[in-house]
Design a protein around this motif. Structure first.
Motif, PDB file in Angstrom:
ATOM      1  N   ALA A 193       0.825  -1.200   0.000  1.00  0.00           N
ATOM      2  CA  ALA A 193       0.000   0.000   0.000  1.00  0.00           C
ATOM      3  C   ALA A 193       0.864   1.258   0.000  1.00  0.00           C
ATOM      4  N   GLY A 194       0.264   2.362  -0.437  1.00  0.00           N
ATOM      5  CA  GLY A 194       0.919   3.656  -0.338  1.00  0.00           C
ATOM      6  C   GLY A 194       2.144   3.816  -1.208  1.00  0.00           C
ATOM      7  N   GLN A 195       2.080   3.430  -2.473  1.00  0.00           N
ATOM      8  CA  GLN A 195       3.223   3.520  -3.377  1.00  0.00           C
ATOM      9  C   GLN A 195       3.051   4.567  -4.473  1.00  0.00           C
ATOM     10  N   VAL A 196       1.825   4.922  -4.803  1.00  0.00           N
ATOM     11  CA  VAL A 196       1.544   5.827  -5.914  1.00  0.00           C
ATOM     12  C   VAL A 196       1.162   7.200  -5.371  1.00  0.00           C
ATOM     13  N   ALA A 197       1.794   8.245  -5.901  1.00  0.00           N
ATOM     14  CA  ALA A 197       1.490   9.604  -5.447  1.00  0.00           C
ATOM     15  C   ALA A 197       0.054   9.977  -5.792  1.00  0.00           C
ATOM     16  N   VAL A 198      -0.565  10.779  -4.947  1.00  0.00           N
ATOM     17  CA  VAL A 198      -1.956  11.169  -5.187  1.00  0.00           C
ATOM     18  C   VAL A 198      -2.081  11.954  -6.490  1.00  0.00           C
ATOM     19  N   ALA A 199      -1.048  12.710  -6.849  1.00  0.00           N
ATOM     20  CA  ALA A 199      -1.088  13.444  -8.119  1.00  0.00           C
ATOM     21  C   ALA A 199      -1.188  12.488  -9.299  1.00  0.00           C
ATOM     22  N   ASP A 200      -0.507  11.337  -9.207  1.00  0.00           N
ATOM     23  CA  ASP A 200      -0.564  10.340 -10.281  1.00  0.00           C
ATOM     24  C   ASP A 200      -1.913   9.640 -10.308  1.00  0.00           C
ATOM     25  N   LEU A 201      -2.507   9.433  -9.146  1.00  0.00           N
ATOM     26  CA  LEU A 201      -3.840   8.832  -9.100  1.00  0.00           C
ATOM     27  C   LEU A 201      -4.855   9.724  -9.809  1.00  0.00           C
ATOM     28  N   VAL A 202      -4.774  11.009  -9.553  1.00  0.00           N
ATOM     29  CA  VAL A 202      -5.701  11.950 -10.181  1.00  0.00           C
ATOM     30  C   VAL A 202      -5.445  12.041 -11.677  1.00  0.00           C
ATOM     31  N   ALA A 203      -4.174  12.075 -12.069  1.00  0.00           N
ATOM     32  CA  ALA A 203      -3.829  12.188 -13.489  1.00  0.00           C
ATOM     33  C   ALA A 203      -4.304  10.984 -14.290  1.00  0.00           C
ATOM     34  N   ALA A 204      -4.480   9.844 -13.622  1.00  0.00           N
ATOM     35  CA  ALA A 204      -4.893   8.610 -14.302  1.00  0.00           C
ATOM     36  C   ALA A 204      -6.400   8.548 -14.561  1.00  0.00           C
ATOM     37  N   SER A 259     -12.523  19.307 -13.867  1.00  0.00           N
ATOM     38  CA  SER A 259     -12.736  19.880 -12.537  1.00  0.00           C
ATOM     39  C   SER A 259     -11.522  20.689 -12.102  1.00  0.00           C
ATOM     40  N   ARG A 260     -11.766  21.676 -11.279  1.00  0.00           N
ATOM     41  CA  ARG A 260     -10.686  22.500 -10.754  1.00  0.00           C
ATOM     42  C   ARG A 260     -10.162  21.846  -9.483  1.00  0.00           C
ATOM     43  N   LEU A 261      -9.049  21.119  -9.617  1.00  0.00           N
ATOM     44  CA  LEU A 261      -8.526  20.312  -8.524  1.00  0.00           C
ATOM     45  C   LEU A 261      -7.131  20.764  -8.110  1.00  0.00           C
ATOM     46  N   GLU A 262      -6.845  20.590  -6.834  1.00  0.00           N
ATOM     47  CA  GLU A 262      -5.494  20.789  -6.298  1.00  0.00           C
ATOM     48  C   GLU A 262      -5.148  19.552  -5.484  1.00  0.00           C
ATOM     49  N   VAL A 263      -3.963  19.003  -5.656  1.00  0.00           N
ATOM     50  CA  VAL A 263      -3.586  17.789  -4.939  1.00  0.00           C
ATOM     51  C   VAL A 263      -2.421  18.056  -3.997  1.00  0.00           C
ATOM     52  N   GLU A 264      -2.410  17.288  -2.916  1.00  0.00           N
ATOM     53  CA  GLU A 264      -1.351  17.431  -1.916  1.00  0.00           C
ATOM     54  C   GLU A 264      -1.137  16.080  -1.234  1.00  0.00           C
ATOM     55  N   GLN A 265       0.109  15.691  -1.088  1.00  0.00           N
ATOM     56  CA  GLN A 265       0.437  14.437  -0.415  1.00  0.00           C
ATOM     57  C   GLN A 265       0.664  14.717   1.065  1.00  0.00           C
ATOM     58  N   VAL A 266      -0.198  14.191   1.916  1.00  0.00           N
ATOM     59  CA  VAL A 266      -0.054  14.375   3.359  1.00  0.00           C
ATOM     60  C   VAL A 266       0.792  13.271   3.961  1.00  0.00           C
ATOM     61  N   SER A 267       0.609  12.034   3.477  1.00  0.00           N
ATOM     62  CA  SER A 267       1.374  10.887   3.971  1.00  0.00           C
ATOM     63  C   SER A 267       1.276   9.768   2.946  1.00  0.00           C
ATOM     64  N   GLN A 268       2.050   8.715   3.164  1.00  0.00           N
ATOM     65  CA  GLN A 268       1.961   7.509   2.346  1.00  0.00           C
ATOM     66  C   GLN A 268       2.052   6.313   3.284  1.00  0.00           C
ATOM     67  N   VAL A 269       0.908   5.899   3.836  1.00  0.00           N
ATOM     68  CA  VAL A 269       0.899   4.815   4.807  1.00  0.00           C
ATOM     69  C   VAL A 269      -0.128   3.758   4.435  1.00  0.00           C
TER      70      VAL A 269
END
Length: 321
Positions: free
Chosen positions: A34-45, A52-62
């Motif tokens: 778990a927790g290997q793919v950045a949230v920005a990459d999840l959204v881009a996929a 949509s007008r989106l902003e992404v931020e990585q808080v943690s990877q757990v």
């Protein structure tokens, strides 16, 4: 700038989990990390989100099985910041399924947000042949655009309230349920169909004194969760009382059988703990229903909360939050 444009931005905070997981083979939906793919990459996929007008931020990877206070504090800090921005309409949090219901309850209890906070997840990793994360994320955006406040959970086309939701299946894509209360809504091709009113949020993103207290602590008050079962005894309770240092136990939640019934040997040990100043709360280990209050209850009841949520509720009560 018009109010409709000013309120158009959605922030997506990533915390890891299966939705961000990877396995060595596409056919493996179990042996992944778990927790290997950045949230920005999840959204881009998810091409459907481009409009949509989106902003992404990585808080943690757990892996959410390892969720704890430090991640919660980081998440709450970022939520308070983003919810306080006038041009932010709502916030989405990507999260692992294992402890999602606990995080959702904690956020609702602490923030009571007037703007929607939508948690979403996946039961299959991002590397799966047919991952469920992209659809869940797309549905979460639809809910974030149409909900009216409170902390919500979106999974497999269903929308759940933080107070009610629980993970009820180990493998199925529709792993979450809201018990007797039922789902709040469903998502159909990007449109949200409501079954009952949205949960009420507060008028501001949380009480500042309460949040400051939560964010300043090094540990929550120690509250242990134990289960009543056939042939139970009080050994674990007595061990907690004897060897609790350096963090003495301050509360115990017991997942009782049926309507909060507890084995008589366990009642004796819990009564001793209560006499020593430990607060004892009884919930039920049943997946559906709640502990219906009655004079025969050995201890105070959990006000309908599941055992894991009752543990958090008691810890926050002992903290004064």
């Amino acid at each position: 700038m018009s109010s409709s444009i000013a309120a158009a931005r959605i922030v997506i905070l990533g915390t890891g989990g299966t939705i961000a997981g990877r396995a060595s083979q596409t056919g493996d939906n179990v042996s992944y990390t778990a927790g290997q793919v950045a949230v920005a990459d999840l959204v881009a996929a998810v091409p459907a989100l481009n409009a949509s007008r989106l902003e992404v931020e990585q808080v943690s990877q757990v892996d959410s099985k390892d969720m704890g206070l430090s991640v919660w504090q980081s998440l709450v800090t970022r939520l308070v910041y983003h919810l306080g921005q006038l041009d932010v309409a709502s916030v989405i949090v990507t999260h692992g399924t294992d402890t999602l219901e606990e995080t959702a309850y904690l956020l609702q209890r602490l923030l009571q947000p007037a703007k929607p906070v939508v948690l979403t997840c996946a039961m299959r990793p991002a590397s799966a042949l047919v991952p469920d994360g992209p659809q869940n994320l797309s549905d979460a955006v639809a809910v974030a655009q149409q909900a009216q406040g409170g902390v919500l959970v979106v999974c497999a086309g269903q929308v759940h309230a933080a107070q009610d939701v629980a993970k009820v299946h180990t493998y199925r894509l529709d792993a979450f349920d809201s018990g007797d209360a039922g789902a709040l809504a469903c998502v159909e091709e990007g449109h949200v169909r409501c079954f009952r009113p949205w949960p009420g949020g507060g008028t501001a993103p949380g009480d500042s004194a309460r949040l400051a207290q939560f964010l300043a602590i090094d540990a929550l008050p120690r509250v242990e969760l134990i289960t009543s079962h056939a042939d139970a005894d009080g050994t674990v309770v007595r061990a907690l009382l004897k060897w609790g240092a350096p963090r003495p136990v301050r509360g115990i939640v017991v997942a009782g059988t049926g309507n909060g019934t507890v084995h008589h040997d366990l009642i004796a040990a819990l009564s001793d703990a209560q006499a020593q100043g430990v607060r004892v709360v009884v919930s039920s280990r049943c997946a559906w229903g709640r502990v219906v209050p009655h004079p025969g209850l050995a201890f105070e009841h959990s006000s309908g909360l599941s055992p894991v949520k009752a543990r958090l509720a008691l810890a926050l009560d002992l903290l004064g939050a």
